[in-house]
Design an enzyme around this catalytic site. Structure first.
Site, PDB file in Angstrom:
ATOM      1  CD  GLU A 180      17.405  32.837  67.623  1.00  0.00           C
ATOM      2  OE1 GLU A 180      17.166  34.046  67.771  1.00  0.00           O
ATOM      3  OE2 GLU A 180      16.511  31.995  67.382  1.00  0.00           O
ATOM      4  CD  GLU A 230      11.169  34.338  69.553  1.00  0.00           C
ATOM      5  OE1 GLU A 230      10.221  35.114  69.361  1.00  0.00           O
ATOM      6  OE2 GLU A 230      12.335  34.562  69.158  1.00  0.00           O
TER       7      GLU A 230
HETATM    8  O1  9MR Z   1      17.588  38.108  62.665  1.00  0.00           O
HETATM    9  C1  9MR Z   1      16.339  37.839  62.058  1.00  0.00           C
HETATM   10  C2  9MR Z   1      15.869  39.024  61.269  1.00  0.00           C
HETATM   11  O2  9MR Z   1      16.788  39.327  60.256  1.00  0.00           O
HETATM   12  C3  9MR Z   1      14.507  38.720  60.691  1.00  0.00           C
HETATM   13  O3  9MR Z   1      13.991  39.875  60.065  1.00  0.00           O
HETATM   14  C4  9MR Z   1      13.544  38.265  61.779  1.00  0.00           C
HETATM   15  C5  9MR Z   1      12.243  37.776  61.167  1.00  0.00           C
HETATM   16  O4  9MR Z   1      12.474  36.642  60.381  1.00  0.00           O
HETATM   17  O5  9MR Z   1      14.096  37.209  62.536  1.00  0.00           O
HETATM   18  C6  9MR Z   1      15.312  37.532  63.125  1.00  0.00           C
HETATM   19  O6  9MR Z   1      15.775  36.467  63.894  1.00  0.00           O
HETATM   20  C7  9MR Z   1      14.988  36.144  65.038  1.00  0.00           C
HETATM   21  C8  9MR Z   1      14.970  34.649  65.155  1.00  0.00           C
HETATM   22  O7  9MR Z   1      14.455  34.086  63.979  1.00  0.00           O
HETATM   23  C9  9MR Z   1      14.158  34.207  66.363  1.00  0.00           C
HETATM   24  N1  9MR Z   1      14.621  34.838  67.564  1.00  0.00           N
HETATM   25  C10 9MR Z   1      14.731  36.278  67.510  1.00  0.00           C
HETATM   26  C11 9MR Z   1      15.586  36.699  66.317  1.00  0.00           C
HETATM   27  C12 9MR Z   1      15.703  38.210  66.278  1.00  0.00           C
HETATM   28  O8  9MR Z   1      14.454  38.792  66.050  1.00  0.00           O
END
Ligand code: 9MR
Length: 370
Positions: free
Chosen positions: A273, A158
């Site tokens: 994702e 990101e």
């Molecule tokens: O799905 C993930 C969530 O459970 C966590 O709390 C969060 C922080 O670690 O990250 C979420 O996954 C993210 C991913 O790592 C990066 N792209 C966005 C995803 C959704 O926020």
């Protein structure tokens, strides 16, 4: 391959998922009896949490049977690994790597740099010292340990911001401490620490038909081009694929063009994702599930025609575990209720909250078989 919705429905009605999608009469937790077909050209995978590896549960069965690639959903983040400076905790990452080893799966590291999951102490240290050692030390706690076990790393997650970025790059702590060059430096540091691993950058909002996504595709192409031109090691680009139905259809032609341009620059592509945030819950369950499946199909039709797309990863398998529930108060509520009413959850993953396969899984099955 462009399947019409009619082809899809016909395929679903005839396929092994017809049974699993038979509706309310179906017992909770039931699943299709067949695995997702393992494709020769690309891997299928999902985000996982170690607590999900309970042998024989419907979720674990699907992880074991359907996936070739596992990605830690959050236990791989810097905050999760080194909440306290100098005291790295590897237990969860190790558990994922060990499960993958015993079940014969690959692991993608996720993510070395991501502003949102950078511990406060590291932000402070970077801002105060501007010393690259902070980042290097972090990379050194992970890359050598998992050499030969984690074959691909998301090095930077990101980094694009076309709305308020600096030359379209996000103004985060890394950018403020080291300038926009932090992306190249991170890739170079990762290559030094594990010359065999593939190195990926990953971002969201790249697949839909709206001005923001269009600008972000252009920014990503520019970034990859400039990294490649400078000889910076980069092997793959991740398109997160968090589809939001309210943000327009999949920009099929533009995405095909975006992927072709990336492929021409010599990078691989991953859908990293994949999930769908619904726009309207006040329609029938069947229509809700079909709209989710149609959007996924629309993206995967394009992805599966591009040979550079080497993996498709959903962000979880069951709606019950989906991060999308956190986005909406009413589904968070439904998630907390016992028993959970799975119809009230966002239904953006292949299985509902009771591990019943939905049309989205049928799409994956057809796409991975193609
Ligand atoms: O799905 C993930 C969530 O459970 C966590 O709390 C969060 C922080 O670690 O990250 C979420 O996954 C993210 C991913 O790592 C990066 N792209 C966005 C995803 C959704 O926020």
């Amino acid at each position: 391959m462009h399947l019409s919705r009619r082809d899809l429905l016909a395929g679903l009605a005839a396929g092994p998922f017809a049974q699993a999608m038979a509706g309310p009469a179906q017992a909770a937790g039931s699943m299709s009896s067949s695995a997702l077909p393992a494709s020769n050209s690309r891997l299928f995978g999902t985000a996982v949490q170690p607590a999900q590896f309970v042998p024989g549960t419907p979720l674990e069965t699907s992880i074991r049977r359907d996936c070739q690639l596992l990605v830690p959903e959050f236990h791989g983040q810097w905050s999760a690994v080194e909440w306290v400076r100098g005291e790295p905790y590897h237990g969860n990452y190790d558990a994922i790597v060990a499960y993958a080893r015993t079940t014969g799966k690959k692991v993608r590291g996720h993510a070395l740099i991501w502003e949102q999951m950078t511990p406060d102490w590291a932000r402070r240290e970077m801002t105060e010292t501007r010393d690259w050692m902070t980042v290097k030390r972090h990379f050194a706690t992970l890359l050598p340990r998992y050499r030969g076990k984690i074959g691909e790393w998301i090095v930077v997650n990101e980094m694009i911001d076309t709305e308020s970025g600096d030359r379209d790059l996000r103004r985060n702590s890394f950018q403020q401490a080291y300038g926009n060059d932090y992306i190249a430096r991170a890739l170079e540091t990762a290559r030094d620490l594990d010359p065999e691993a593939k190195l990926m950058i990953n971002d969201y909002s790249l697949s839909q038909d709206n001005p923001v996504d269009a600008a972000r595709r252009t920014a990503m192409l520019r970034l990859v081009e400039s990294l490649k031109n400078r000889g910076v090691p980069i092997d793959s680009v991740g398109m997160q694929g968090h589809i939001e139905l309210a943000k327009g259809p999949i920009a099929q032609r533009e995405v095909a063009d975006f992927m072709a341009k990336l492929a021409a620059m010599g990078v691989e592509i991953g859908i990293t994702e994949l999930d769908v945030l619904e726009a309207d819950r006040n329609i029938s369950l069947e229509r809700r599930d079909q709209e989710v499946a149609d959007a996924v199909q629309s993206l995967l039709e394009v992805a599966c025609e591009q040979p550079a797309v080497k993996s498709i990863v959903t962000w979880g398998l069951s709606d019950r575990d989906s991060w999308l529930q956190e986005r909406e108060p009413q589904t968070k509520l439904a998630q907390g209720r016992s028993p959970v009413d799975v119809r009230q959850l966002n239904r953006g993953l292949p299985f509902d909250g009771d591990m019943r396969a939905k049309p989205m899984r049928g799409v994956l099955e057809r796409m991975m078989a193609a």
